[in-house]
Scaffold this active site. Structure first.
Site, PDB file in Angstrom:
ATOM      1  N   VAL A   1      76.147  56.083  30.985  1.00 53.01           N
ATOM      2  CA  VAL A   1      74.771  55.987  31.473  1.00 53.01           C
ATOM      3  C   VAL A   1      73.923  55.252  30.447  1.00 53.01           C
ATOM      4  O   VAL A   1      73.992  55.526  29.253  1.00 53.01           O
ATOM      5  CB  VAL A   1      74.176  57.392  31.722  1.00 53.01           C
ATOM      6  CG1 VAL A   1      72.718  57.308  32.119  1.00 53.01           C
ATOM      7  CG2 VAL A   1      74.987  58.131  32.778  1.00 53.01           C
ATOM      8  N   CYS A   2      73.116  54.304  30.933  1.00 52.53           N
ATOM      9  CA  CYS A   2      72.195  53.569  30.070  1.00 52.53           C
ATOM     10  C   CYS A   2      70.790  53.726  30.649  1.00 52.53           C
ATOM     11  O   CYS A   2      70.478  53.145  31.684  1.00 52.53           O
ATOM     12  CB  CYS A   2      72.585  52.097  29.989  1.00 52.53           C
ATOM     13  SG  CYS A   2      71.485  51.138  28.925  1.00 52.53           S
ATOM     14  N   ILE A   3      69.998  54.560  29.987  1.00 50.62           N
ATOM     15  CA  ILE A   3      68.591  54.725  30.356  1.00 50.62           C
ATOM     16  C   ILE A   3      67.781  54.624  29.066  1.00 50.62           C
ATOM     17  O   ILE A   3      68.292  54.891  27.982  1.00 50.62           O
ATOM     18  CB  ILE A   3      68.314  56.066  31.079  1.00 50.62           C
ATOM     19  CG1 ILE A   3      68.835  57.246  30.267  1.00 50.62           C
ATOM     20  CG2 ILE A   3      68.890  56.053  32.488  1.00 50.62           C
ATOM     21  CD1 ILE A   3      68.491  58.605  30.816  1.00 50.62           C
TER      22      ILE A   3
ATOM     23  N   ASN B   1      72.297  51.419  36.164  1.00 51.47           N
ATOM     24  CA  ASN B   1      72.273  52.065  34.858  1.00 51.47           C
ATOM     25  C   ASN B   1      73.558  52.799  34.521  1.00 51.47           C
ATOM     26  O   ASN B   1      73.575  53.640  33.618  1.00 51.47           O
ATOM     27  CB  ASN B   1      71.088  53.043  34.791  1.00 51.47           C
ATOM     28  CG  ASN B   1      69.786  52.400  35.189  1.00 51.47           C
ATOM     29  OD1 ASN B   1      69.159  52.832  36.146  1.00 51.47           O
ATOM     30  ND2 ASN B   1      69.375  51.353  34.501  1.00 51.47           N
TER      31      ASN B   1
END
Length: 156
Positions: free
Chosen positions: A92-94, A84
């Site tokens: 950040v990729c959430i 992520n």
């Protein structure tokens, strides 16, 4: 103006949060003059591939917060090798940060929730929010190599 008032309140709440303190997460403003730019520090969770690492984050918010998710949430050096996290920029990729999943009226759409979600993702990546296809391929097809790269990424 509303964003700044909300962020001032959130910052005070976060700095007193027993949950964040117990996870080794702290938040501060790099400049007292701009409430839209935050920095955070967290100690990676015990038992995670990054255990004990002191990780720094940058959080940039818009004037439309909380009606929009944070514009930028990224790790500063070292950038953890993680499903992520963008390896080139630390982004950040959430799920919580995606515009279609951010709900300003939900109690979990606040910076404290973003930080606790990132902390949890360090122990358990979110496979539905991958950033880098190469990292994902390694995670899916060669877990031991993924784990070794993850451990090394924060020891440099």
């Amino acid at each position: 103006m509303a964003a700044k008032m909300r962020l001032t309140k959130e910052l005070k709440d976060i700095q007193k949060s027993p949950t964040l303190k117990s996870h080794g997460i702290s938040v501060y403003l790099p400049s007292d003059s701009n409430i839209l730019y935050w920095n955070a520090s967290m100690i990676a969770p015990t038992g995670s591939l990054y255990q004990g690492a002191n990780l720094k984050l940058e959080i940039n918010l818009s004037e439309r917060y909380p009606f929009e998710p944070p514009k930028v949430v990224k790790f500063l050096k070292p950038i953890p090798y993680h499903l992520n996290v963008g390896q080139s920029d630390g982004q950040v990729c959430i799920g919580l940060l995606k515009s279609d999943q951010w709900n300003p009226t939900a109690s979990n759409c606040c910076i404290e929730s973003v930080l606790t979600t990132i902390f949890a993702a360090l122990a358990r990546p979110q496979p539905d929010s991958i950033v880098d296809d190469d990292v994902n391929s390694t995670y899916m097809h060669n877990r031991s190599v993924y784990e070794e790269r993850a451990r090394r990424s924060v020891k440099a």
